[in-house]
Design a protein around this motif. Structure first.
Motif: not given
Length: 261
Positions: A157-170
Motif C-alpha cells: 500500500w505504500l507504493a499506492v500512496l506514492t503514486d499520484r495517478r492512484s484514484p484517491l482523494v487525499i
C-alpha cells in the motif's frame, strides 16, 4: 423643388448598408474561434499539498528500515500484537498474534529474495515448532483466505500512496489522541469501484515510520519507539511442503459414526 425629397433616400441607403455590418460585428466569433465559457474552478490548493506531503512520507516509509511493535484492534474488537521488521536488504516480516485459524494460531508473513512465505508460529492453537510455506515469488500476493491484511500498510500500500495517478482523494486529518505524526484521510474517487488499498486514515512520523492506520482492517497503532533493523529477515522455521494456515477457524465435521474430526 425635387432636391429635398432625394436626401432621405440617400440616408436610407446608407443605413441599409451600415446596420447589417454592425449586426455581423456583434455576432462574430471571438478571435481564434474560441467560444466564451465560464472557466472551471481550480482544485483547492490544500488537496495538492496534502497529496504531495503524503506521497513524500510514504516514499520515506518505503525506504525506512526498522523494527516496531503495533497494537491491532480488529473490526470485531479483537486485540492483537503485530511486530513489523523491515530489514536493510529489503526483506520484511510481519508477525500477527492470532492471525490464523480463527484467532487461535499465530502467523508471520515474510518476503525475501527467495519468495513470499506464510509461517505458522508456536501458539496455543498450534503448539508445534514453527514452519513456513512458500506462497510464491517475492512479489506474489497473499491469497485472501490466508491474508491477515495487517502487513499491507507496511508493504504494497505504500507504493499506492506514492503514486499520484492512484484514484484517491487525499486531505489532512487530525491525529487521534496519543498518535504522533501527520495524518491524512485517504478516500477513493467516485470512478474507482475497486480502490487499490483500504480507504481510511493513515499517519506517519517525520522519518516515514507508520504510526497509525484506521481502515477496514481495523486500527494499527505504534505501541512504542521503533528500533533498528536487522541486515536481513530470517524465517522463523524451516520451509516445508504443506498447506498454509487458513485465516478462518477450521470447521468440524461429523463422521457417519457420530464422531467429529
Amino acid at each position: 423643388m425635387h432636391a429635398h425629397p432625394r436626401a432621405p433616400r440617400r440616408m436610407t441607403g446608407a443605413l441599409s448598408v451600415l446596420v447589417p455590418a454592425l449586426l455581423v460585428a456583434c455576432t462574430a466569433d471571438p478571435p481564434g474561434g474560441v467560444t466564451p465559457s465560464t472557466p472551471p474552478d481550480p482544485a483547492p490548493a490544500g488537496v495538492d499539498a496534502a497529496w504531495d506531503e503524503l506521497a513524500a512520507l510514504a516514499a520515506a516509509a518505503r525506504d525506512r528500515h526498522f523494527t516496531a511493535r503495533y497494537s491491532h484492534v480488529g473490526s470485531d474488537g479483537s486485540v492483537r500484537d503485530v511486530t513489523v521488521v523491515s530489514a536493510e536488504d529489503g526483506s520484511w516480516r510481519v508477525d500477527v498474534s492470532g492471525g490464523a485459524l480463527g484467532g487461535t494460531a499465530d502467523v508471520a508473513i515474510a518476503a525475501n529474495p527467495d519468495g513470499l512465505f506464510q509461517c505458522g508460529l508456536p501458539s496455543a492453537g498450534r503448539p508445534e515448532a514453527a514452519t513456513c510455506v512458500r506462497l510464491g515469488g517475492p512479489d506474489a500476493v497473499v491469497p485472501d483466505r490466508l491474508d491477515p491484511r495487517v502487513q499491507h500498510p507496511f508493504t504494497d500500500w505504500l507504493a499506492v500512496l506514492t503514486d499520484r495517478r492512484s484514484p484517491l482523494v487525499i486531505s489532512p486529518a487530525s491525529p487521534p489522541e496519543g498518535v504522533a505524526g501527520r495524518c491524512f484521510t485517504v478516500e477513493s474517487t467516485s470512478a474507482s469501484l475497486n480502490p487499490p488499498l483500504d480507504v481510511g486514515v493513515y499517519c506517519f512520523a517525520a522519518d516515514g515510520t507508520p504510526t497509525h492506520v484506521r481502515a477496514a482492517l481495523g486500527t494499527l497503532t505504534l505501541a512504542g519507539p521503533a528500533g533498528p533493523a536487522p541486515a536481513t529477515v530470517a524465517l522463523p522455521g524451516a520451509v516445508v511442503d504443506a498447506e498454509p494456515l487458513g485465516r478462518d477457524a477450521p470447521t468440524t465435521t461429523e463422521s457417519p459414526g457420530g464422531r467429529t474430526s
